[in-house]
Each structure stands twice: as structure tokens, then as C-alpha cells.
Design a protein around this motif. Structure first.
Motif, PDB file in Angstrom:
ATOM      1  N   MET A 115       0.859  -1.177   0.000  1.00 55.61           N
ATOM      2  CA  MET A 115       0.000   0.000   0.000  1.00 55.61           C
ATOM      3  C   MET A 115       0.902   1.237   0.000  1.00 55.61           C
ATOM      4  O   MET A 115       1.674   1.437   0.945  1.00 55.61           O
ATOM      5  N   THR A 116       0.834   2.034  -1.045  1.00 55.80           N
ATOM      6  CA  THR A 116       1.730   3.183  -1.189  1.00 55.80           C
ATOM      7  C   THR A 116       1.143   4.230  -2.125  1.00 55.80           C
ATOM      8  O   THR A 116       0.473   3.867  -3.102  1.00 55.80           O
ATOM      9  N   PRO A 117       1.408   5.527  -1.837  1.00 50.76           N
ATOM     10  CA  PRO A 117       0.926   6.579  -2.743  1.00 50.76           C
ATOM     11  C   PRO A 117       1.482   6.437  -4.166  1.00 50.76           C
ATOM     12  O   PRO A 117       0.958   7.030  -5.102  1.00 50.76           O
ATOM     13  N   HIS A 165       4.405   2.821   7.639  1.00 50.27           N
ATOM     14  CA  HIS A 165       4.238   4.118   8.289  1.00 50.27           C
ATOM     15  C   HIS A 165       5.476   4.929   7.965  1.00 50.27           C
ATOM     16  O   HIS A 165       6.227   4.571   7.072  1.00 50.27           O
ATOM     17  N   TYR A 166       5.690   6.017   8.687  1.00 48.74           N
ATOM     18  CA  TYR A 166       6.878   6.860   8.504  1.00 48.74           C
ATOM     19  C   TYR A 166       6.884   7.459   7.099  1.00 48.74           C
ATOM     20  O   TYR A 166       5.820   7.726   6.529  1.00 48.74           O
ATOM     21  N   GLU A 167       8.096   7.650   6.544  1.00 49.38           N
ATOM     22  CA  GLU A 167       8.174   8.286   5.223  1.00 49.38           C
ATOM     23  C   GLU A 167       8.002   7.283   4.085  1.00 49.38           C
ATOM     24  O   GLU A 167       7.754   7.669   2.945  1.00 49.38           O
ATOM     25  N   ILE A 209      -0.361  -0.549  -4.719  1.00 46.57           N
ATOM     26  CA  ILE A 209      -1.648   0.111  -4.922  1.00 46.57           C
ATOM     27  C   ILE A 209      -1.746   1.369  -4.063  1.00 46.57           C
ATOM     28  O   ILE A 209      -1.294   1.397  -2.919  1.00 46.57           O
ATOM     29  N   ILE A 251      -4.806   4.233  -2.887  1.00 42.59           N
ATOM     30  CA  ILE A 251      -6.268   4.418  -2.931  1.00 42.59           C
ATOM     31  C   ILE A 251      -6.666   5.828  -3.362  1.00 42.59           C
ATOM     32  O   ILE A 251      -7.846   6.129  -3.448  1.00 42.59           O
ATOM     33  N   TYR A 306      -4.132  11.651  -2.131  1.00 40.61           N
ATOM     34  CA  TYR A 306      -4.146  12.423  -0.890  1.00 40.61           C
ATOM     35  C   TYR A 306      -3.217  11.668   0.053  1.00 40.61           C
ATOM     36  O   TYR A 306      -2.930  10.495  -0.174  1.00 40.61           O
ATOM     37  N   VAL A 307      -2.719  12.347   1.068  1.00 38.52           N
ATOM     38  CA  VAL A 307      -1.686  11.750   1.915  1.00 38.52           C
ATOM     39  C   VAL A 307      -2.279  11.195   3.208  1.00 38.52           C
ATOM     40  O   VAL A 307      -2.904  11.923   3.979  1.00 38.52           O
ATOM     41  N   LEU A 308      -2.077   9.912   3.441  1.00 35.48           N
ATOM     42  CA  LEU A 308      -2.460   9.260   4.694  1.00 35.48           C
ATOM     43  C   LEU A 308      -1.221   9.152   5.583  1.00 35.48           C
ATOM     44  O   LEU A 308      -0.108   9.346   5.119  1.00 35.48           O
ATOM     45  N   GLY A 317      -0.412   6.361   7.054  1.00 32.55           N
ATOM     46  CA  GLY A 317       0.083   5.004   6.883  1.00 32.55           C
ATOM     47  C   GLY A 317      -0.811   4.212   5.952  1.00 32.55           C
ATOM     48  O   GLY A 317      -1.824   4.719   5.470  1.00 32.55           O
ATOM     49  N   ALA A 356      -5.811   2.455   3.873  1.00 32.77           N
ATOM     50  CA  ALA A 356      -5.835   2.066   2.463  1.00 32.77           C
ATOM     51  C   ALA A 356      -6.128   0.565   2.336  1.00 32.77           C
ATOM     52  O   ALA A 356      -6.954   0.146   1.527  1.00 32.77           O
TER      53      ALA A 356
HETATM   54  C1  JD8 Z   1       1.343   3.878   2.962  1.00 37.11           C
HETATM   55  C2  JD8 Z   1       3.649   5.753   5.024  1.00 37.11           C
HETATM   56  C3  JD8 Z   1       2.925   8.117   4.809  1.00 37.11           C
HETATM   57  C4  JD8 Z   1       3.761   8.471   2.493  1.00 37.11           C
HETATM   58  C5  JD8 Z   1       5.103  10.832   3.334  1.00 37.11           C
HETATM   59  C6  JD8 Z   1       4.077  10.656   5.489  1.00 37.11           C
HETATM   60  C7  JD8 Z   1      -1.972   4.438   0.006  1.00 37.11           C
HETATM   61  N1  JD8 Z   1      -3.500   6.755  -1.172  1.00 37.11           N
HETATM   62  C8  JD8 Z   1      -2.574   6.825  -0.170  1.00 37.11           C
HETATM   63  N2  JD8 Z   1      -2.175   7.960   0.407  1.00 37.11           N
HETATM   64  N3  JD8 Z   1      -1.256   7.712   1.324  1.00 37.11           N
HETATM   65  C9  JD8 Z   1      -1.002   6.390   1.348  1.00 37.11           C
HETATM   66  C10 JD8 Z   1       0.021   5.792   2.200  1.00 37.11           C
HETATM   67  C11 JD8 Z   1       0.836   6.649   2.985  1.00 37.11           C
HETATM   68  C12 JD8 Z   1       1.870   6.105   3.724  1.00 37.11           C
HETATM   69  C13 JD8 Z   1       2.145   4.737   3.725  1.00 37.11           C
HETATM   70  C14 JD8 Z   1       0.293   4.409   2.223  1.00 37.11           C
HETATM   71  C15 JD8 Z   1       3.275   4.536   4.546  1.00 37.11           C
HETATM   72  N4  JD8 Z   1       2.820   6.708   4.524  1.00 37.11           N
HETATM   73  C16 JD8 Z   1       3.983   8.777   3.930  1.00 37.11           C
HETATM   74  C17 JD8 Z   1       4.776   9.141   1.576  1.00 37.11           C
HETATM   75  C18 JD8 Z   1       4.936  10.600   1.868  1.00 37.11           C
HETATM   76  N5  JD8 Z   1       4.020  10.223   4.107  1.00 37.11           N
HETATM   77  C19 JD8 Z   1      -1.826   5.807   0.399  1.00 37.11           C
HETATM   78  N6  JD8 Z   1      -2.103   3.337  -0.308  1.00 37.11           N
END
Ligand code: JD8
Length: 270
Positions: A74-76, A101-103, A118, A120, A123-125, A127, A131
Motif C-alpha cells: 500500500m503506497t501513494p 508508516h513513517y516516510e 496500490i 487508494i 491524498y496523503v495518509l 500510513g 488504504a
Molecule cells: C502507505 C507511510 C505516509 C507516504 C510521506 C508521510 C496508500 N493513497 C494513499 N495515500 N497515502 C497512502 C500511504 C501513505 C503512507 C504509507 C500508504 C506509509 N505513509 C507517507 C509518503 C509521503 N508520508 C496511500 N495506499
């Protein structure tokens, strides 16, 4: 967070009746230091922390059958999630969703462990857990028996690239706000026509992206129907028909149109 969210409504009942099985694993259980560390600072410097590879690899590799599973990170940066992808994932026997989590993640997790990535949405979550829950919800409801399976899933919004039509229930007039007369008429053909017109108007106004794809698919279907209709008037052997079909498609200039993959249609028509 994931365990508690799974304790409600349709997903909870699907788990209860063993239509699906979901195990949640804490990455900290796969650490060996006394602080149970799962993050570390990035090589090359920079803000924030990165998910260490060892706990993620060890947690996934401890899952029974992990080698036969789709391992989704799960990642942006992942493929934008959609109904199409939900359907695709619902055909898999085993899914593993990795939530960070984290960066972000050590790149070797993406390169050597994940089989898919993938997102979702843009927008920034904080973690990946929320998602993953979105994916779990939308995939689970596609599995046989999870919904009451009253109406066919094929009629759904996004399945045909149209938004839903407006719906009303009793009372017919609420605070002087009436239900459209056509819905009370009992005239089923008129009702269906009104609902389709509403779906189209809504989609055109609110979602030009879906509207473009809907029309492209509609035009393609009409072209195919026209060809089929012409064919049915002349009788030919199946072999002759195939050759004929190909020639007709070339001649009509729509050979590219029939090659368009539905999920790729947006690019083709925008
Ligand atoms: C996993 C860490 C946060 C991401 C810095 C703080 C999905 N559609 C989505 N938006 N955000 C996520 C997502 C964010 C996550 C993690 C998924 C692990 N972060 C980080 C990079 C920039 N922030 C997501 N699927």
C-alpha cells in the motif's frame, strides 16, 4: 486499527461465516532488538524515517502460503485503485497487504517482495492501514455470498461507467419536497428511461472522465452491433465470417477502436 475496523457490519459477518479469513500481523513481532525497531534513518540523509526491510520480509515470509499470494504494497506510488482492480484482486486466492508508516519503505521491499503496489487516491495518509481497509472492503463484497447477493453486481455504478440515479423513498412528499411524478407512475419503461437519463446527466456534469469512457464504449458497441446486424442478413461459413469481419473492420476504419482495452479507455479518449 485494522482489527477493530473489521468488527462491523458486512465484513464482520463475512468473517464470522468464514466466507473470508483475515489475519493481522504486527511487524514489531518480527524484530529482534529489545526496542522492537521497525524504522531507521535513510541512507543519504533526508527527513523522516524509513521502514526497515527485515521485519517486513520476515513477517510476510512467516505467512503460510505467502509464495502463492499476491503481495500488495500500500503506497501513494501504487496503481490507482479502482473497481476494475478490486475485481482483479477478488479473483486471487490469497492477498497479503503490507502497510507501512513513517516516510515510506526500504526500496528492496518493493523490488524483491511486493508483487503489486496500490494507492487508494491522491491524498496523503499517515500510513497504509486505512488504504488496506478500503481494499479489503471493496474486494470482500465481490466474493460470492458476502453480500446478500440480491442484485447482480454487474448493474452497479462504475461497472458501466455511470454514476447512480437519484433515489427516493417514503414519504412521497417530505417538507413540501416532492418525489418526481414519474417514479410514482408505475410505468416501468418510463421509470427506467428517466433513471438512465439522470445517470447520464449526473455523470456528464460531475465526472467528465467517466462520461468520456462511457461514450467511447457505447460508440464501440454500436459499431459492433451494426456489423453483426449486417452479417446476420448474409449467411456465410464461420471461417468466411472471420475473414470478412477483419476486412470489414479494416474498411470501416474502426480496427483500433475494437482493440481498446476497457481499462485503458481513458487515455484513448481524453
Ligand atoms: C502507505 C507511510 C505516509 C507516504 C510521506 C508521510 C496508500 N493513497 C494513499 N495515500 N497515502 C497512502 C500511504 C501513505 C503512507 C504509507 C500508504 C506509509 N505513509 C507517507 C509518503 C509521503 N508520508 C496511500 N495506499
Amino acid at each position: 486499527m485494522i482489527r477493530s475496523a473489521l468488527g462491523y457490519s458486512i465484513i464482520s459477518r463475512a468473517l464470522e461465516s468464514q466466507l473470508i479469513d483475515i489475519d493481522v500481523h504486527d511487524l514489531r513481532d518480527y524484530t529482534s532488538d529489545k526496542r522492537r525497531t521497525i524504522d531507521d534513518s535513510p541512507f543519504g540523509g533526508g527527513a523522516g524515517m524509513v521502514m526497515k526491510p527485515e521485519p517486513v520480509f520476515d513477517a510476510v515470509e512467516a505467512i503460510e502460503n505467502w509464495q502463492n499470494a499476491e503481495i500488495v504494497l500500500m503506497t501513494p506510488q501504487g496503481r490507482p485503485f479502482s473497481q476494475q482492480i478490486a475485481k482483479e484482486l477478488s479473483a486471487k486466492k490469497h492477498l497479503v497487504m503490507v502497510c507501512g508508516h513513517y516516510e515510506g519503505f526500504d526500496e528492496r521491499i518493493r523490488e524483491h517482495l511486493a508483487t503489486d503496489e496500490i494507492s487508494i487516491g491522491d491524498y496523503v495518509l499517515t500510513g497504509g492501514e486505512l488504504a488496506a481497509l478500503v481494499v479489503i472492503d471493496s474486494v470482500s463484497r465481490l466474493l460470492p455470498g458476502v453480500l446478500g447477493n440480491e442484485k447482480s453486481l454487474g448493474d452497479e455504478s462504475f461497472e458501466n461507467d455511470l454514476l447512480e440515479y437519484p433515489q427516493y423513498t417514503r414519504p412521497a412528499v417530505y417538507r413540501e419536497w416532492p418525489t418526481p411524478d414519474v417514479l410514482l407512475s408505475g410505468h416501468h419503461a418510463k421509470i427506467a428511461a428517466w433513471q438512465l437519463a439522470q445517470q447520464e446527466e449526473r455523470t456528464r456534469e460531475r465526472r467528465p472522465d467517466l462520461w468520456a469512457r462511457y461514450n467511447a464504449i457505447k460508440m464501440q458497441k454500436e459499431a459492433e452491433d451494426a456489423l453483426l446486424k449486417r452479417k446476420s442478413r448474409r449467411r456465410r461459413s464461420p471461417e468466411a465470417e472471420i475473414g470478412e469481419n477483419n476486412r470489414d473492420l479494416s474498411a470501416s476504419g474502426i480496427e483500433d477502436a475494437v482493440m481498446i482495452d476497457r481499462k485503458d479507455m481513458t487515455e484513448e479518449t481524453s
